[in-house]
Design a protein around this motif. Structure first.
Motif, PDB file in Angstrom:
ATOM      1  N   GLY A  62      -5.317   3.157   3.591  1.00 38.94           N
ATOM      2  CA  GLY A  62      -6.309   3.952   2.864  1.00 38.94           C
ATOM      3  C   GLY A  62      -7.036   4.910   3.782  1.00 38.94           C
TER       4      GLY A  62
ATOM      5  N   GLU B 271      -7.334   8.993   3.734  1.00 44.19           N
ATOM      6  CA  GLU B 271      -8.640   9.659   3.799  1.00 44.19           C
ATOM      7  C   GLU B 271      -8.651  10.753   4.859  1.00 44.19           C
ATOM      8  OE1 GLU B 271     -11.951   6.344   2.379  1.00 44.19           O
ATOM      9  OE2 GLU B 271     -11.652   6.765   4.495  1.00 44.19           O
TER      10      GLU B 271
ATOM     11  N   SER C 228     -14.427   5.445  -7.876  1.00 46.35           N
ATOM     12  CA  SER C 228     -13.122   5.023  -7.365  1.00 46.35           C
ATOM     13  C   SER C 228     -12.372   4.151  -8.370  1.00 46.35           C
ATOM     14  CB  SER C 228     -13.288   4.275  -6.039  1.00 46.35           C
ATOM     15  OG  SER C 228     -14.134   3.153  -6.196  1.00 46.35           O
TER      16      SER C 228
ATOM     17  N   THR D 247      -5.581   5.542  -3.839  1.00 49.95           N
ATOM     18  CA  THR D 247      -6.881   5.573  -4.522  1.00 49.95           C
ATOM     19  C   THR D 247      -8.018   5.526  -3.515  1.00 49.95           C
ATOM     20  OG1 THR D 247      -5.913   4.413  -6.413  1.00 49.95           O
ATOM     21  CG2 THR D 247      -8.305   4.444  -6.252  1.00 49.95           C
ATOM     22  N   LEU D 248      -7.906   4.629  -2.558  1.00 46.98           N
ATOM     23  CA  LEU D 248      -8.925   4.520  -1.522  1.00 46.98           C
ATOM     24  C   LEU D 248      -9.032   5.800  -0.715  1.00 46.98           C
ATOM     25  CD1 LEU D 248     -10.906   2.409  -0.341  1.00 46.98           C
ATOM     26  CD2 LEU D 248      -9.109   1.770   1.270  1.00 46.98           C
TER      27      LEU D 248
ATOM     28  N   ASP E 125     -15.842   3.567   8.990  1.00 49.19           N
ATOM     29  CA  ASP E 125     -15.168   3.266   7.725  1.00 49.19           C
ATOM     30  C   ASP E 125     -14.190   2.107   7.888  1.00 49.19           C
ATOM     31  OD1 ASP E 125     -16.459   5.078   6.200  1.00 49.19           O
ATOM     32  OD2 ASP E 125     -14.819   6.508   6.025  1.00 49.19           O
TER      33      ASP E 125
ATOM     34  N   LEU F 134     -14.159  -1.245   5.734  1.00 48.04           N
ATOM     35  CA  LEU F 134     -12.993  -1.586   4.925  1.00 48.04           C
ATOM     36  C   LEU F 134     -12.373  -2.908   5.347  1.00 48.04           C
ATOM     37  CD1 LEU F 134     -11.282   1.912   4.624  1.00 48.04           C
ATOM     38  CD2 LEU F 134     -12.600   0.697   2.897  1.00 48.04           C
TER      39      LEU F 134
ATOM     40  N   ALA G  48     -12.389  -3.956   0.615  1.00 48.29           N
ATOM     41  CA  ALA G  48     -12.652  -2.852  -0.317  1.00 48.29           C
ATOM     42  C   ALA G  48     -12.710  -3.458  -1.709  1.00 48.29           C
ATOM     43  CB  ALA G  48     -11.561  -1.786  -0.212  1.00 48.29           C
TER      44      ALA G  48
ATOM     45  N   ILE H  73     -11.574  -1.484  -5.150  1.00 51.92           N
ATOM     46  CA  ILE H  73     -10.140  -1.177  -5.171  1.00 51.92           C
ATOM     47  C   ILE H  73      -9.324  -2.455  -5.309  1.00 51.92           C
ATOM     48  CG2 ILE H  73      -8.265  -0.081  -3.904  1.00 51.92           C
ATOM     49  CD1 ILE H  73     -10.419   1.827  -4.893  1.00 51.92           C
ATOM     50  N   GLU H  74      -9.728  -3.493  -4.595  1.00 52.48           N
ATOM     51  CA  GLU H  74      -9.004  -4.757  -4.679  1.00 52.48           C
ATOM     52  C   GLU H  74      -9.079  -5.348  -6.079  1.00 52.48           C
ATOM     53  OE1 GLU H  74     -10.221  -7.459  -1.658  1.00 52.48           O
ATOM     54  OE2 GLU H  74      -9.683  -6.123  -0.004  1.00 52.48           O
TER      55      GLU H  74
END
Length: 306
Positions: free
Chosen positions: A105, A109, A144, A180-181, A239, A243, A247, A250-251
């Protein structure tokens, strides 16, 4: 460097101590009774009282916290109230999933966000800069979980080319949650990367290089780009620390079996040992990330001393 690391590690111990103290205090003051959760809604008062005594939940706060701290210093974070499994091995078992999601992720980013930001700062075409600004606003405004649901619908249901969730399909299961992340956080990197590069391009040494006839390509990649990386390095390392602690959103959307999911389940079950373990693990990741940031800063910019 050794003195710096020793000093930072000492402060890290203090931070972890207060993080554990605060978390334990909040758990102690929660009105819900873990013994009742373990015994079940139909258990008698005597059964609940017996479980509470066995777990030491009927003892004063200082005694409970002292016992927890003593065991934690020996690497024992206790057993889960829900599963009766050791907390630390359970967290370490979930860690590879969290690590894979965090690294992939974060790669999305940085690659998406920093590239868009740098292109927007380096180009003189207003349309490109406008598109970059639109992308930043969109990624910052969209939750998100909504983005994850849309990606699930498009690539998991409408065009079923990727798994809908879980980690049973191997590496391909990681693609949607990682994307997504990455998209959710790319706007921050685009904004910071653009601002940082614009600031560097306005420095005196850049104007001097231009006056000497240095090509724009050399100015960008030889002089400006490296100095514009410092804020991005800070964001990336911090970050990663966050993370690695999980996360959570998202998880949950993708059913990813990471530490964030483990922490959420622990909160739902009032599983105090597991809550303490996940919080301390997250705090440790963030503390170590801060130390890494300071070291990387000194390597990128020799003017910075540690």
């Amino acid at each position: 460097m050794f003195t710096f690391l020793l000093r930072r590690l000492s402060w890290s111990v203090v931070v972890l101590f207060f993080a554990s103290l605060l978390t334990f205090f909040v758990g102690y003051k929660v009105p819900a009774d873990p013994a009742r959760m373990i015994a079940g809604p139909n258990a008698s008062v005597e059964t609940v009282r017996s479980i509470s005594h066995q777990l030491g939940l009927d003892q004063p706060f200082a005694v409970q916290y002292g016992r927890f701290l003593g065991h934690a210093l020996q690497g024992d974070l206790g057993r889960s109230y829900k599963t009766e499994q050791q907390v630390l091995p359970t967290i370490l078992e979930r860690f590879p999933y969290t690590l894979a999601l965090a690294l992939s992720g974060l790669a999305f980013e940085v690659l998406i966000g920093a590239s868009i930001g740098m292109i927007a700062a380096g180009t003189k075409v207003r349309a490109i800069d406008g598109l970059a600004s639109t992308f930043v606003l969109f990624t910052l405004a969209v939750p998100s979980f909504w983005l994850g649901i849309i990606l699930l619908y498009v690539f998991g249901f409408r065009f079923p080319i990727l798994p809908l969730g879980g980690a049973d399909s191997g590496v391909i299961s990681l693609l949607l949650p990682a994307l997504t992340l990455g998209l959710a956080g790319a706007g921050y990197y685009a904004r910071v990367g653009r601002a940082s590069l614009l600031e560097v391009l306005g420095e005196d040494y850049i104007r001097t290089a231009r006056a000497k006839g240095v090509s724009p390509r050399q100015i960008m990649f030889k002089h400006a780009f490296k100095n514009a990386l410092r804020p991005l390095v800070t964001m990336t390392a911090l970050d990663l620390g966050v993370l690695l602690g999980g996360a959570l959103i998202i998880e949950q959307v993708f059913g990813w079996p990471g530490i964030g999911t483990l922490a959420w389940q622990a909160v739902q079950n009032i599983d105090l040992p597991m809550i303490m373990g996940t919080v301390l693990f997250s705090a440790l990741c963030i503390v170590l990330a801060n130390i890494v940031v300071d070291v990387l800063y000194s390597l990128i910019d020799p003017r910075v001393t540690v």
